[in-house]
Design an enzyme around this catalytic site. Structure first.
Site, PDB file in Angstrom:
ATOM      1  N   SER A  21       1.338  -8.674 -17.143  1.00 60.47           N
ATOM      2  CA  SER A  21       1.474  -8.697 -15.478  1.00 60.47           C
ATOM      3  C   SER A  21       1.255 -10.033 -14.493  1.00 60.47           C
ATOM      4  O   SER A  21       0.541 -10.887 -15.918  1.00 60.47           O
ATOM      5  CB  SER A  21       0.380  -8.506 -14.722  1.00 60.47           C
ATOM      6  OG  SER A  21       0.726  -7.742 -13.762  1.00 60.47           O
ATOM      7  N   PRO A  22       1.558 -10.963 -13.924  1.00 57.55           N
ATOM      8  CA  PRO A  22       0.668 -11.788 -13.122  1.00 57.55           C
ATOM      9  C   PRO A  22      -0.789 -12.284 -13.220  1.00 57.55           C
ATOM     10  O   PRO A  22      -1.227 -11.026 -12.822  1.00 57.55           O
ATOM     11  CB  PRO A  22       1.440 -12.061 -11.949  1.00 57.55           C
ATOM     12  CG  PRO A  22       2.846 -11.173 -12.242  1.00 57.55           C
ATOM     13  CD  PRO A  22       2.673 -10.077 -12.603  1.00 57.55           C
ATOM     14  N   CYS A  24      -4.153 -14.339 -12.706  1.00 55.96           N
ATOM     15  CA  CYS A  24      -4.525 -15.737 -12.327  1.00 55.96           C
ATOM     16  C   CYS A  24      -5.170 -16.355 -13.002  1.00 55.96           C
ATOM     17  O   CYS A  24      -5.766 -16.085 -13.658  1.00 55.96           O
ATOM     18  CB  CYS A  24      -5.320 -16.162 -10.982  1.00 55.96           C
ATOM     19  SG  CYS A  24      -4.264 -15.262  -9.382  1.00 55.96           S
ATOM     20  N   ALA A  56       0.593 -15.854 -10.122  1.00 54.61           N
ATOM     21  CA  ALA A  56       0.713 -16.062  -8.415  1.00 54.61           C
ATOM     22  C   ALA A  56       0.906 -17.634  -8.587  1.00 54.61           C
ATOM     23  O   ALA A  56      -0.315 -18.319  -8.340  1.00 54.61           O
ATOM     24  CB  ALA A  56      -0.396 -15.768  -7.777  1.00 54.61           C
ATOM     25  N   TYR A 181      -2.705 -10.301   0.826  1.00 47.44           N
ATOM     26  CA  TYR A 181      -2.502 -12.028   0.545  1.00 47.44           C
ATOM     27  C   TYR A 181      -1.060 -12.762   1.592  1.00 47.44           C
ATOM     28  O   TYR A 181      -0.911 -10.726   2.224  1.00 47.44           O
ATOM     29  CB  TYR A 181      -1.923 -12.677  -0.462  1.00 47.44           C
ATOM     30  CG  TYR A 181      -2.407 -12.497  -1.785  1.00 47.44           C
ATOM     31  CD1 TYR A 181      -3.733 -13.021  -0.993  1.00 47.44           C
ATOM     32  CD2 TYR A 181      -2.804 -11.676  -3.514  1.00 47.44           C
ATOM     33  CE1 TYR A 181      -5.476 -13.467  -2.378  1.00 47.44           C
ATOM     34  CE2 TYR A 181      -3.594 -11.980  -3.974  1.00 47.44           C
ATOM     35  CZ  TYR A 181      -4.950 -12.944  -3.396  1.00 47.44           C
ATOM     36  OH  TYR A 181      -5.864 -12.102  -4.222  1.00 47.44           O
ATOM     37  N   ARG A 225       6.461  -7.814  -5.671  1.00 45.83           N
ATOM     38  CA  ARG A 225       5.258  -6.909  -5.338  1.00 45.83           C
ATOM     39  C   ARG A 225       4.574  -6.113  -4.632  1.00 45.83           C
ATOM     40  O   ARG A 225       4.516  -7.442  -3.789  1.00 45.83           O
ATOM     41  CB  ARG A 225       4.362  -7.297  -6.709  1.00 45.83           C
ATOM     42  CG  ARG A 225       2.583  -6.973  -6.945  1.00 45.83           C
ATOM     43  CD  ARG A 225       1.927  -7.288  -7.724  1.00 45.83           C
ATOM     44  NE  ARG A 225       2.152  -6.849  -8.883  1.00 45.83           N
ATOM     45  CZ  ARG A 225       0.984  -7.061 -10.220  1.00 45.83           C
ATOM     46  NH1 ARG A 225       0.112  -7.876  -9.943  1.00 45.83           N
ATOM     47  NH2 ARG A 225       1.483  -6.568 -11.136  1.00 45.83           N
ATOM     48  N   LEU A 293      -4.486   0.516 -15.029  1.00 39.72           N
ATOM     49  CA  LEU A 293      -5.126   0.472 -16.444  1.00 39.72           C
ATOM     50  C   LEU A 293      -4.425   1.594 -17.346  1.00 39.72           C
ATOM     51  O   LEU A 293      -4.753   2.382 -17.406  1.00 39.72           O
ATOM     52  CB  LEU A 293      -6.312   0.992 -16.151  1.00 39.72           C
ATOM     53  CG  LEU A 293      -7.151   0.877 -14.804  1.00 39.72           C
ATOM     54  CD1 LEU A 293      -9.059   1.647 -14.816  1.00 39.72           C
ATOM     55  CD2 LEU A 293      -8.285  -0.602 -16.328  1.00 39.72           C
TER      56      LEU A 293
END
Length: 354
Positions: A21-22, A24, A56, A181, A225, A293
């Site tokens: 998963s992306p 940061c 991201a 966002y 997403r 999770l």
């Protein structure tokens, strides 16, 4: 169908259903990728993940969450990104990237320095923008409401970023429409109080999708997403997400949740967001990705086998264990090729120097 069944989307085949998963990393200056990103992303490819999605990546400088975010807003970013994608592909994985704009949640400190908002005029700070002049938290600076011309400019920023991503060698593109966002801010009634054409929050997203698709061509998978629910009364709901998924021209819905409101009460637990991916998949027939999770091989395999989602995306577990996919294959009795340099860890050999 199981966790190690390949998945073909358009002209790209994922060797398995495990995706990084992306995440940061807050390790850039002026948006540039560094050796940290090469090792971080490359290490997960070495570990056997089928899809490795870079964090991201801001489509314009003011679209960064922090001053240390990765960016893809100028051509000079491409060479290092190309080096990273080449290494990922050399390990048999598919490189992806998430295109993002932070909107009103931009201009903050990095997490380990507290994550507080940096106001315009302070070092490393700038003016955040949003669909409406509503701050994320009470007391935060009020974001600048975007004009129609500015909105259209950001659509073009997404298109330009997508073009750079393809030039840099990425084979899957994900649009970040979640976690409070900018795109999520347009979608949610909690943050979009516009009275013009963009009061329909999906309009901005649809324009971004169309512009990105034009740049990436018909063969490249396009993911989206979303925050499947705001977890706040009066906000965006899973029913809204199902309807959105029916209408958007993307190949896979990556179903996360939350992030639009600081007061949200989220019932966090193992696999707590998987039902969103399952419901969207069941009601729309669209491919989905499950998150939230997912930490065990058997858990991830059951999600795929039972048809709850088509891929699983792991974040924190991949930080703890970059070789999750390799270990999962071993535990599940699946065939997965370990790098020849690591074969001795899985073939039972105890010989020194082997």
């Amino acid at each position: 169908m199981n966790l190690f069944t390949p998945l073909t989307i358009r002209e790209v085949t994922l060797p398995n259903r495990i995706a990084v998963s992306p995440m940061c990393e807050y390790s850039s200056e002026d948006g540039f990728a560094t050796d940290w990103h090469l090792v971080h992303l490359g290490g997960r490819a070495v570990g056997g993940a089928g899809l490795v999605i870079a964090e991201a990546s801001a489509v314009e400088p003011r679209g960064r969450i922090t001053y240390a975010d990765l960016g893809i807003y100028k051509d000079e970013h491409i060479p290092m990104l190309r080096r990273i994608t080449a290494f990922i592909k050399s390990q048999g994985a598919v490189p992806g990237i998430q295109l993002a704009h932070a909107g009103r949640k931009a201009s903050t400190q990095v997490p380990w320095d507290g994550g507080a908002v940096i106001t315009p005029g302070e070092p490393n700070g700038w003016q955040a923008v949003a669909p409406s002049p509503i701050p994320f938290r009470e007391g935060d600076p009020i974001p600048l409401e975007l004009s129609v011309a500015e909105i259209q400019g950001i659509v073009q920023d997404f298109a330009s970023a997508a073009h750079r991503a393809i030039t840099a060698g990425f084979e899957v593109i994900e649009i970040h429409g979640a976690h409070g966002y900018l795109i999520n801010e347009f979608l949610s009634p909690l943050s979009n109080h516009r009275t013009d054409a963009y009061k329909d929050g999906s309009r901005f997203l649809q324009e971004v999708i169309a512009a990105v698709r034009t740049e990436i061509g018909p063969g490249t998978p396009l993911f989206l997403r979303i925050s499947a629910t705001d977890w706040v009364e009066g906000g965006w709901t899973i029913e809204d997400s199902v309807e959105l998924a029916r209408r958007v021209d993307v190949d896979l819905i990556d179903a996360s949740s939350g992030g639009i409101a600081s007061r949200a009460k989220i019932p966090v637990g193992p696999g707590y967001q998987v039902p969103f991916a399952e419901q969207i998949r069941r009601e729309t027939g669209k491919l989905t990705g499950a998150v939230g999770l997912i930490t065990e091989a058997q858990q991830a395999d059951e999600i795929i086998r039972s048809g709850k989602a088509d891929i699983v995306l792991l974040a924190r577990e991949m930080l703890r264990n970059p070789y999750f996919a390799m270990r999962a294959a071993h535990n599940l009795g699946a065939k997965a090729e370990a790098p020849k340099q690591y074969l001795r860890a899985f073939d039972g050999s105890t010989r020194r120097g082997v």
